[in-house]
Design a protein around this motif. Structure first.
Motif, short mmCIF file in Angstrom:
data_model
loop_
_atom_site.label_atom_id
_atom_site.label_comp_id
_atom_site.label_asym_id
_atom_site.label_seq_id
_atom_site.Cartn_x
_atom_site.Cartn_y
_atom_site.Cartn_z
N ASN A 163 -1.44 -0.60 7.77
CA ASN A 163 -2.09 0.17 6.51
C ASN A 163 -1.64 1.55 6.77
N LEU A 185 -5.07 3.98 15.43
CA LEU A 185 -4.96 4.76 14.07
C LEU A 185 -4.52 6.22 14.57
N GLU A 192 -2.28 3.09 10.51
CA GLU A 192 -2.80 1.92 11.27
C GLU A 192 -1.97 0.94 11.89
N TRP A 245 -2.80 5.47 4.65
CA TRP A 245 -3.47 6.15 3.63
C TRP A 245 -3.04 7.77 3.79
N SER A 246 -3.58 8.26 2.71
CA SER A 246 -3.21 9.77 2.73
C SER A 246 -4.37 10.57 1.95
N HIS A 247 -4.50 11.86 2.27
CA HIS A 247 -5.34 12.80 1.55
C HIS A 247 -4.56 14.29 1.51
N ARG A 260 0.64 4.05 -2.97
CA ARG A 260 0.07 5.11 -2.64
C ARG A 260 1.17 6.27 -2.50
N ASN A 313 0.76 -1.35 0.11
CA ASN A 313 -0.08 0.13 -0.09
C ASN A 313 0.76 1.31 0.02
N TRP A 341 -2.46 8.77 7.47
CA TRP A 341 -3.12 8.03 8.60
C TRP A 341 -2.27 6.85 8.48
#
Lengths: 71, 753
Positions: free
Chosen positions: B741, B716, B729, B743-745, B686, B682, B727
């Motif tokens: 895990n 998290l 986890e 993720w990003s935004h 990502r 991931n 983020w």
């Protein structure tokens, strides 16, 4: 401005570990490139920490980011 | 891009130019479309194509002598398409259609004198355009009476004459042409056309009509040139006369822009490469339906698309450069609204292959790069497009990755080795070995570790590129301006434009002169040589590499697209950053071009091909072998690439110069972190770095803010170092974290710090 509700904004079993509270839906402003969206998102009712779940970040939120970047 | 530039670009792309057949046809029949329909046995539709363009189509389709055949591209691959026979077959098989509907009346009264095919065609054209036209002749079409019925069956001419009448033309038969008739028509009518071949010799006293206008010395009187025997040229003369009469009655220029009226030359290029020669279907009579289909199928459906055929990117957007140029122009013109071409502009590899194959040298890369610069200048470049790549460049130009030194113990450098930041990132061991080899055989060779600045150039960031060039120049000057030995073809290209005063030579030229390094892996099986796009215009470089391979006893195979025509690996122009999915498709296309393992001399090509699962080696893997199966080495991930650069510099400083690396690790790097396989995958997909995760965990540890999952017990946390919120986890392990895990935004929660 009307509040946007997105199905991806799920609490998904998360709790606020800091406050030991269950999350509840809260109206939050999201900003990107001079645009503001009022969205209902899971957050800690006590400290206000907002959760952005993976599906939302990589799905709808990403799409909106791309759209705004092309504006 | 201003409008004149757009016009220039649109003209430069020839895809929409007329095919040779249509250009050569005096009446400009859409032969390509006609053949496409005939090949599908759509005779009625095909007839529609003919009837749209031909006057008296029933007659002309049967009499056409096919002057297009001299120009047909197929003539060099079996023989020109027998369009004449196809027209006859179509006429025989299609349902006849009524004449075209005339335009509303112009209230202009014109006359045609003479009823050969020329006069009849002129009458047809004039009636169609809404003129009140009267034809004066003996027997209309009398000249066709000698044509055998096998060619022109009885009733066909009569039907077309009925059509003429229904279009509003008045036919006055049995009127002999006389000077008096002409005088009165010239007096009464708005314009008159004389079908010279149907006039008595005594009335042909107007000299030779003008070639362009068919004008005679008498105002408003036009005449055909005598003696034309080709039916289709007779019809073309009739049309030319109608055009002139239309201009004359409108009072506009009689001569401007008439170059495309008759046969003209077209610039359309159609390649015969891979076209099997097939001879025409022959017949003594009229083609059967299947014969007509087979003959029409031989039509090449001429078009250029030379660039689109070789470029996955150009193919992906479904059109060709002429359309793309218009889209880019429109994109730039948008003030409010969505700029839909941003993705297309940022997806070009800037590799130059389109220009290399284009008969008109159209360079999509130039257009896209200029568009990117404009976007950056206007502030409309999507922030996320090149952000990750530019951050990587900044890292490669940071103090933990850069070095400019004379050789250990030396105070001057005749040469400096410039391996480039990607070779350092992918194969630091190879860089160390190469530097050792150069020092051993050339003496005092300095070392420069840094990025050449290519990513900022590709991203259209002019000022950022200029800054990096200034720093590069100052580092090079600090070494006394030595000759540069570059290992990376993109670096070479960039350095040559950035440092015009520098003498720059490729490491491969140097090695060719010095001889192969000791320990070179000799005589492998056949390898497919991959020229990087930066070597497209560097024949010397390509030759040096092949000489080295030959010296090492490596048999090489060349892909179809090689040398000057090599294709990009997907990295060029930052494609794989701006459009990862398309980047992967491009890499897969290149990887799939050959059965053999690839050998290349650009480490990004090596890594981009390797990431598709295809076996690929860099030349270092032969010259400075470090493992038994280097072709199987996976492409290092983004974090590993950064770490390799840092470790390379640290190791070399320590081992060669006996120095500490200087600036130490950031505090967050003390965070011990491990990843599940899924999390690692991931992160890579990502574009999240291990260091980003460490920053988040470091920050969360300090703030104590975190979520916990009711079932898994995992935590998290989030952090926004600059413009991206990450983020992570994770679960806590004894002395660190196991990340499940991330993720990003880029969107920001209001009030978030």
């Amino acid at each position: 401005m009307s509040v946007i509700k997105v199905p991806e904004a799920e609490i998904g079993g998360w709790r606020c570990a800091t406050c030991d509270e269950d999350l509840s839906m809260r109206v939050v402003n999201l900003e990107y490139l001079d645009s503001v969206f009022t969205v209902e998102l899971p957050a800690c009712p006590k400290c206000g920490m907002v959760l952005i779940p993976e599906n939302l970040a990589l799905g709808k939120m990403h799409q909106v980011e791309q759209l705004l970047e092309d504006k | 891009m201003d409008q004149s530039e757009l016009r220039r670009l649109e003209r430069q792309c020839i895809q929409e130019e007329a095919p040779q057949c249509t250009a050569a046809c005096p009446l400009h029949v859409d032969v390509k479309q006609f053949c496409a329909l005939m090949a599908r046995r759509r005779f009625d539709k095909a007839w529609g194509v003919l009837a749209k363009t031909l006057p008296l189509p029933g007659v002309l389709a049967r009499l056409c002598d096919g002057p297009c055949r001299d120009e047909c591209v197929r003539k060099d691959a079996g023989g020109a398409i027998r369009v004449d026979l196809l027209e006859r077959a179509c006429a025989a098989n299609a349902k006849p259609v009524g004449p075209p509907k005339s335009l509303p009346s112009r209230h202009k009264s014109v006359a045609v004198v003479g009823g050969t095919l020329t006069g009849l065609s002129a009458t047809w054209e004039l009636a169609r355009r809404g003129f009140n036209v009267t034809l004066f002749c003996g027997t209309p079409g009398d000249c066709l009476s000698a044509v055998p019925a096998s060619v022109l069956p009885e009733g066909v001419l009569a039907r077309e004459l009925e059509g003429l009448a229904s279009m509003g033309a008045e036919i006055k038969e049995g009127v002999p042409p006389t000077p008096e008739l002409l005088d009165s028509l010239a007096e009464e009518k708005d314009a008159v056309f004389l079908d010279t071949d149907d006039l008595p010799e005594s009335m042909r006293d107007f000299g030779t009509p003008d070639e362009i206008t068919l004008g005679t010395g008498r105002a408003g009187v036009f005449a055909s040139r005598a003696g034309e025997t080709s039916p289709v040229l007779q019809a073309a003369a009739g049309r030319r006369a109608a055009n002139s009469m239309e201009r004359y009655t409108q009072g506009v220029s009689m001569v401007s822009d008439r170059g495309l009226e008759g046969p003209y030359e077209t610039r359309l290029f159609t390649s015969l490469d891979k076209v099997e020669p097939v001879p025409p279907v022959e017949t003594d009579a009229v083609y059967s339906e299947t014969e007509a289909r087979d003959e029409a199928k031989r039509c090449l459906q001429c078009e250029c698309l030379e660039c689109v055929k070789v470029c996955e990117y150009l193919k992906h957007y479904k059109y060709y450069p002429k359309v793309y140029a218009r889209r880019i122009y429109n994109n730039e013109s948008i003030v409010m609204g969505t700029r839909q071409a941003n993705g297309m502009i940022n997806s070009c590899m800037l590799c130059g292959l389109c220009k290399a194959v284009c008969p008109e040298d159209f360079d999509m890369g130039d257009v896209c790069l200029e568009a990117r610069r404009t976007m950056v200048e206007k502030g409309t470049m999507p922030p996320s497009a090149h952000d990750f790549a530019l951050r990587d460049m900044a890292f490669a130009l940071g103090e933990r990755c850069t070095l400019a030194r004379h050789a250990p113990g030396a105070s001057a450098s005749e040469y400096v080795f410039f391996p480039g930041c990607q070779l350092a990132a992918s194969d630091p061991g190879g860089v160390e070995a190469a530097y050792a080899d150069l020092r051993a055989r050339l003496g005092d060779v300095g070392l420069m570790l840094r990025c050449c600045g290519a990513p900022s150039h590709w991203a259209g960031r002019v000022s950022l590129f200029e800054e990096s060039v200034a720093e590069l120049k100052s580092a090079w000057n600090s070494l006394g301006g030595p000759k540069i030995i570059a290992a990376c073809p993109t670096c070479m290209k960039t350095l040559r434009s950035a440092l015009p005063d520098a003498e720059i030579v490729s490491q491969w030229s140097v090695l060719r002169a010095l001889g192969l390094p000791e320990g070179t892996r000799n005589g492998t099986e056949t390898l497919a040589v991959n020229d990087p796009c930066a070597a497209r215009h560097d024949a010397v470089l390509r030759e040096d590499v092949r000489a080295l391979l030959e010296g090492a006893g490596v048999p090489v195979a060349e892909p179809e697209l090689t040398g000057e025509y090599t294709e990009c690996c997907g990295f060029g122009g930052l494609l794989s950053e701006a459009n990862p999915e398309l980047g992967m498709k491009v890499s897969e296309r290149r990887a799939g071009a050959m059965e053999e393992d690839f050998i290349t001399y650009c480490v990004m090509c090596r890594d981009m091909i390797a990431r598709t699962g295809k076996r690929a080696m860099h030349l270092y893997d032969l010259l400075y072998p470090a493992s038994d199966d280097p072709a199987a080495r996976p492409s290092p991930g983004y974090s590993a690439r950064r770490e390799n650069r840092v470790r390379l510099r640290e190791g070399m400083l320590r081992d060669l110069w006996g120095e500490d690396a200087g600036p130490g690790a950031e505090p967050y790097e003390s965070v011990r972190v491990a990843f599940t396989d899924q999390a690692a995958a991931n992160l890579e997909a990502r574009r999240i770095l291990v260091s980003d995760v460490q920053k988040v965990l470091f920050h969360a540890r300090a703030s104590g803010k975190r979520f916990v999952h009711g079932e898994t017990g995992r935590f998290l946390v989030r952090h926004r170092p600059v413009v991206v919120t990450y983020w992570v986890e994770f679960e806590e392990t004894g002395d660190g974290y196991l990340v499940h895990n991330a993720w990003s935004h880029r969107m920001k929660i209001a009030g978030e710090r």
